[in-house]
Design a protein around this motif. Structure first.
Motif, PDB file in Angstrom:
ATOM      1  N   GLN A 294       0.814  -1.214   0.000  1.00  0.00           N
ATOM      2  CA  GLN A 294       0.000   0.000   0.000  1.00  0.00           C
ATOM      3  C   GLN A 294       0.847   1.263   0.000  1.00  0.00           C
TER       4      GLN A 294
ATOM      5  N   VAL B  46       5.099   2.821   1.178  1.00  0.00           N
ATOM      6  CA  VAL B  46       6.447   2.504   1.612  1.00  0.00           C
ATOM      7  C   VAL B  46       6.917   3.612   2.548  1.00  0.00           C
TER       8      VAL B  46
ATOM      9  N   LEU C   6      10.333   5.129   4.908  1.00  0.00           N
ATOM     10  CA  LEU C   6      11.730   5.080   5.323  1.00  0.00           C
ATOM     11  C   LEU C   6      11.825   5.775   6.675  1.00  0.00           C
TER      12      LEU C   6
ATOM     13  N   ASP D  21       3.813  -1.089   4.042  1.00  0.00           N
ATOM     14  CA  ASP D  21       2.506  -1.160   4.691  1.00  0.00           C
ATOM     15  C   ASP D  21       1.555  -1.994   3.836  1.00  0.00           C
ATOM     16  N   LEU D  22       0.753  -2.802   4.531  1.00  0.00           N
ATOM     17  CA  LEU D  22      -0.176  -3.701   3.854  1.00  0.00           C
ATOM     18  C   LEU D  22      -1.550  -3.578   4.484  1.00  0.00           C
ATOM     19  N   ALA D  23      -2.551  -4.054   3.780  1.00  0.00           N
ATOM     20  CA  ALA D  23      -3.867  -4.179   4.402  1.00  0.00           C
ATOM     21  C   ALA D  23      -3.827  -5.409   5.307  1.00  0.00           C
TER      22      ALA D  23
ATOM     23  N   TYR E 296       8.992   2.239  -4.627  1.00  0.00           N
ATOM     24  CA  TYR E 296       8.008   3.239  -5.060  1.00  0.00           C
ATOM     25  C   TYR E 296       7.730   3.067  -6.549  1.00  0.00           C
TER      26      TYR E 296
ATOM     27  N   LYS F  70      11.085  10.623   8.830  1.00  0.00           N
ATOM     28  CA  LYS F  70      10.340   9.629   8.074  1.00  0.00           C
ATOM     29  C   LYS F  70      10.125  10.094   6.653  1.00  0.00           C
TER      30      LYS F  70
ATOM     31  N   TYR G 134       7.587   9.026   3.430  1.00  0.00           N
ATOM     32  CA  TYR G 134       6.471   8.197   2.995  1.00  0.00           C
ATOM     33  C   TYR G 134       6.357   8.263   1.489  1.00  0.00           C
ATOM     34  N   ALA G 135       6.131   7.131   0.876  1.00  0.00           N
ATOM     35  CA  ALA G 135       5.849   7.102  -0.551  1.00  0.00           C
ATOM     36  C   ALA G 135       4.486   6.457  -0.746  1.00  0.00           C
ATOM     37  N   VAL G 136       3.520   7.243  -1.171  1.00  0.00           N
ATOM     38  CA  VAL G 136       2.165   6.719  -1.370  1.00  0.00           C
ATOM     39  C   VAL G 136       1.848   6.747  -2.861  1.00  0.00           C
TER      40      VAL G 136
ATOM     41  N   THR H 176      -5.063   5.144   2.708  1.00  0.00           N
ATOM     42  CA  THR H 176      -4.805   3.929   1.935  1.00  0.00           C
ATOM     43  C   THR H 176      -5.455   2.754   2.661  1.00  0.00           C
ATOM     44  N   ALA H 177      -5.373   1.586   2.052  1.00  0.00           N
ATOM     45  CA  ALA H 177      -5.937   0.401   2.689  1.00  0.00           C
ATOM     46  C   ALA H 177      -4.941  -0.225   3.662  1.00  0.00           C
ATOM     47  N   GLY H 178      -3.826   0.462   3.899  1.00  0.00           N
ATOM     48  CA  GLY H 178      -2.780  -0.079   4.752  1.00  0.00           C
ATOM     49  C   GLY H 178      -3.167  -0.115   6.229  1.00  0.00           C
ATOM     50  N   THR H 179      -2.205  -0.481   7.063  1.00  0.00           N
ATOM     51  CA  THR H 179      -2.486  -0.629   8.476  1.00  0.00           C
ATOM     52  C   THR H 179      -1.784   0.432   9.303  1.00  0.00           C
ATOM     53  N   MET H 180      -0.433   0.436   9.272  1.00  0.00           N
ATOM     54  CA  MET H 180       0.276   1.393  10.127  1.00  0.00           C
ATOM     55  C   MET H 180       0.240   2.800   9.546  1.00  0.00           C
ATOM     56  N   ASN H 181       0.222   2.917   8.233  1.00  0.00           N
ATOM     57  CA  ASN H 181       0.091   4.233   7.610  1.00  0.00           C
ATOM     58  C   ASN H 181      -1.216   4.308   6.838  1.00  0.00           C
ATOM     59  N   ALA H 182      -2.298   3.925   7.509  1.00  0.00           N
ATOM     60  CA  ALA H 182      -3.600   3.918   6.841  1.00  0.00           C
ATOM     61  C   ALA H 182      -3.974   5.323   6.393  1.00  0.00           C
TER      62      ALA H 182
END
Lengths: 511, 239
Positions: A450, A452, A454, A471-473, A500, B173, B175-177, B205-211
């Motif tokens: 979902q 990335v 750093l 990060d994943l669902a 990315y 940090k 982040y690349a979304v 996003t559908a993610g967990t830690m960086n939802a």
């Protein structure tokens, strides 16, 4: 308003269905599980006087609640959606499209089996709670709902994929994995699940003050057992012996519990593929049925601890979208997480290929992390050792210095751990391995990533390192996931850019 | 389109006007695409249909690139380098620093007064000095150092790939979304932020830690631009 409701009812009356007539019993049991255990514990621990008051205040409303709940709960299986109505004061009507239902989880404990019913959970990809919990429905009703969902799924898939014809004939194929009892016992010996049981039991005992009695009993009987041996508790050697003996006894106890746990949970484990879905079925007393569409698997992780390797076995875990049950009360909701609680290590590759045929696992080139990272682990752990020495100094005086020998272990551990960390790209996945005693290999298809990240904490910056996490669902942060530490700063920078680029070039699909 | 056909066209048009449909004629004469017309009224109608189809498809193709790359959005998509936040973001960070400090200052003062009133004594002078010095340092840090650092350390880039953010002073940090992973987008603006024309962009996003990944300190226009562009792309994704 009432008029509308009446007409609505008359339209739906021939299709609207109720739960199984015995539902009230299961609703009461669930009610008791959620609200009563702490209450009862407090009550009995306090000394049972006001038995009747308790019953009047909690049990009777509970029973009434259950009956009403059963009375008002209706569901309708419409052409392309299931509609659920419930609630007395606050009425709630929920529409769930069949094609949106990702999971059908079926739970049956002995009581369910006695009445020929099951608890059915319908899950969408939304995460958190299931869309609907049907407590309880008859098996024929389960079959009916299952058919509806599968038909809708098949229709959707025939629209955009032609390769799905296999789904009807797939049931005849042999299961991907079955686990015989002997393997489950092995799994029990290997796993640490007994710790959970112990922790739970201690929690319960601590609340009921039984723990004090248990320790009293232990002290008395221990005194009996060790009468012949003259222990001088001030001598470090006798303390050490006691500690070692205690650890061994505890270890055996835990393993026994683990075996019981594994056999009860995974008895008759069978994993099958039907079409693009994986279906698992297991449980001795409480039977559990789960289906997971292959597309929904976000991550696969293989782990092997020392005992695994001794028996040449592995465990395979999956993460699925929308199924993060963390924070569910009492761990009541189960899901298919360990897709292979135990499997012959030789078979792992074939098994992974069978559950995710489209994901490649061939890594051309592995990249390791900065080996000097071990010094950072040593630095962090030496603090812990210092604290251990300082605390035990009060009791053991200069003998406490023996604990500083732990540093040898720390250095070995740190070097082995950092040396074991490596990552690599296959054609369409990122694979990360780490661990020395417990080895983990985690595979994530690029299309499931979902975002990335750093990270550079102050220590990272002092040592010119960084870590990269994806990060994943449905990611379970407490378990092994892809978070690569101790990367050189520039390597990390390159890695996040590569990821990315790769992730941007793919599309995420829910189904 | 040779001469002969053109002449034929005119004749056809005349015939058509004789037939009474003057509307068709005016439209037809103004149209250049009537090259393959035959003699009869029927074919005239057909070609007219064809030509309108053609022109409508032209309309579409004229609109499509406009939707994909509206002139206002090009500035955002063509970013190649990470840039700082809007210049006013620094002022905003300072103001929020001042407000936070004011709260701490008030609490510290009230706390001190209450403590010594309840003890019924005067505080020793050195305690007051230490407190004042601490507060002064905190004020300097919260109002000057932190906002400046925060502004300097925050950079972002939005391009064809998605949104790239780097931020953090001690715990840094990045982040690349990717665009295709954005589920929905929020642009929020508090009352203070409105004053500085600053907004907070939140990508879910559908993610967990960086939802949800958020970036505070973009100018409101930029934030809306990014949101709109992601929305357009979502529309195309859905098709």
């Amino acid at each position: 308003m009432t008029q509308y409701k009446d007409t609505d009812m008359s339209n739906a009356v021939n299709t609207e269905k109720r739960l199984h007539p015995m539902s009230w019993l299961f609703i009461i049991i669930e009610f008791i599980k959620h609200f009563f255990v702490p209450l009862l514990v407090a009550f009995f621990a306090g000394g049972g006087d006001s038995y009747e008051t308790l019953a009047a205040v909690f049990v009777i409303p509970g029973v009434l609640f259950a009956i009403i709940q059963y009375w008002v709960y209706r569901y309708t299986l419409a052409e392309n959606e299931v509609m659920i109505r419930e609630g007395v004061l606050i009425k709630n009507v929920r529409h769930v499209k069949y094609e949106r239902i990702q999971n059908l989880n079926l739970t049956r404990n002995p009581l369910h089996r006695l009445f020929g019913v099951a608890q059915l959970e319908l899950e969408s990809a939304s995460g958190g709670k299931p869309e609907a919990v049907m407590r309880v429905v008859s098996l024929t009703a389960v079959e009916e709902i299952k058919q509806k969902v599968l038909q809708a799924k098949a229709a959707v898939h025939h629209d955009d994929e032609e390769t799905d014809e296999a789904s009807d004939s797939a049931d005849q194929r042999p299961p991907l994995l079955t686990i015989p009892l002997s393997e489950l016992i092995k799994a029990g010996v290997i796993s640490n699940k007994g710790m959970l049981v112990v922790a739970f039991a201690f929690g319960l005992l601590a609340q009921t003050r039984a723990l004090d009695k248990f320790f009293d009993w232990l002290e008395v009987s221990m005194g009996g057992w060790f009468e012949g041996i003259n222990f001088n508790m001030d001598h470090p050697l006798s303390i050490a012996t006691m500690v070692v003996l205690g650890i061994i006894a505890f270890f055996i106890f835990i393993r026994l519990l683990s075996i019981i746990f594994m056999v009860f949970t995974y008895y008759g484990f069978e994993l099958m593929r039907s079409g693009d879905k994986l279906a698992a079925q297991y449980g001795l007393l409480t039977q559990f049925n789960a289906t997971v569409p292959e597309q929904r698997i976000q991550m696969v992780s293989v782990s092997e601890n020392v005992l695994h390797r001794y028996f040449a076995r592995s465990s395979v875990r999956i993460a699925t979208a929308g199924g993060n049950a963390a924070g569910q009360p009492g761990g009541a909701r189960k899901m298919l997480r360990w897709i292979a609680p135990i499997i012959d290590s030789q078979r792992v590759n074939d098994f992974l290929a069978a559950i995710q045929p489209k994901v490649s696992r061939n890594v051309e080139q592995w990249h390791s992390v900065a080996f000097r990272g071990w010094k950072r682990i040593v630095r962090a752990q030496s603090l812990v050792v210092t604290i251990i020495v300082a605390v035990s100094w009060f009791k053991l005086s200069f003998h406490a210095l023996w604990f500083s020998l732990l540093m040898i272990w720390v250095v070995i551990y740190a070097r082995k751990t950092v040396a074991s960390m490596r990552y690599g790209f296959s054609d369409n996945a990122l694979i990360y391995q780490s661990g020395w005693m417990v080895q983990h290999t985690t595979m994530v298809p690029i299309s499931k990533i979902q975002s990335v990240e750093l990270r550079e904490n102050p220590l990272d910056r002092r040592t010119k390192m960084a870590s990269v996490a994806i990060d994943l669902a449905g990611l379970d942060m407490n378990r092994h996931h892809i978070s690569i530490k101790y990367l050189e700063r520039d390597v990390a920078e390159k890695l996040i850019n590569t990821l990315y680029d790769k992730v941007s070039a793919t599309v995420y699909r829910w189904k | 389109m040779n001469q002969k056909e053109d002449n034929e066209n005119r004749r056809d048009n005349r015939q058509a006007s004789k037939g009474g449909s003057s509307e068709v004629q005016t439209e037809q004469t103004s149209n250049d695409h009537s090259s393959n017309q035959q003699g009869s009224n029927e074919s005239l109608m057909q070609t007219q249909q064809a030509s309108t189809n053609q022109s409508s498809s032209l309309d579409q193709s004229g609109q499509m690139p406009e939707q994909e790359k509206p002139p206002a959005k090009q500035s955002v998509t063509q970013m190649t380098e990470s840039v700082f936040l809007a210049a006013k973001a620094k002022n905003y960070f300072q103001i929020s620093g001042i407000i936070s400090f004011a709260i701490i200052f008030l609490m510290a003062t009230i706390g001190t007064v209450v403590l010594f009133v309840s003890l019924l004594t005067l505080p020793p002078w050195w305690l007051i000095v230490i407190e004042v010095l601490l507060l002064a340092w905190l004020a300097y840090f919260m109002i000057s150092v932190y906002p400046t650092k925060k502004y300097q350390r925050t950079k972002w880039r939005f391009d064809e790939q998605g949104l790239y953010i780097q931020q953090g002073i001690w715990w840094r940090k990045q982040y690349a979304v990717p665009r295709s992973r954005v589920q929905h987008i929020d642009v929020t603006q508090g009352p203070l932020q409105r004053n500085y024309n600053i907004a907070q962009l939140i990508l879910h996003t559908a993610g967990t830690m960086n939802a949800s990944v958020s970036l505070t300190g973009l100018s409101h226009e930029k934030a809306v631009e990014i949101r709109d562009e992601l929305l357009i792309q979502e529309k195309y994704d859905a098709v």
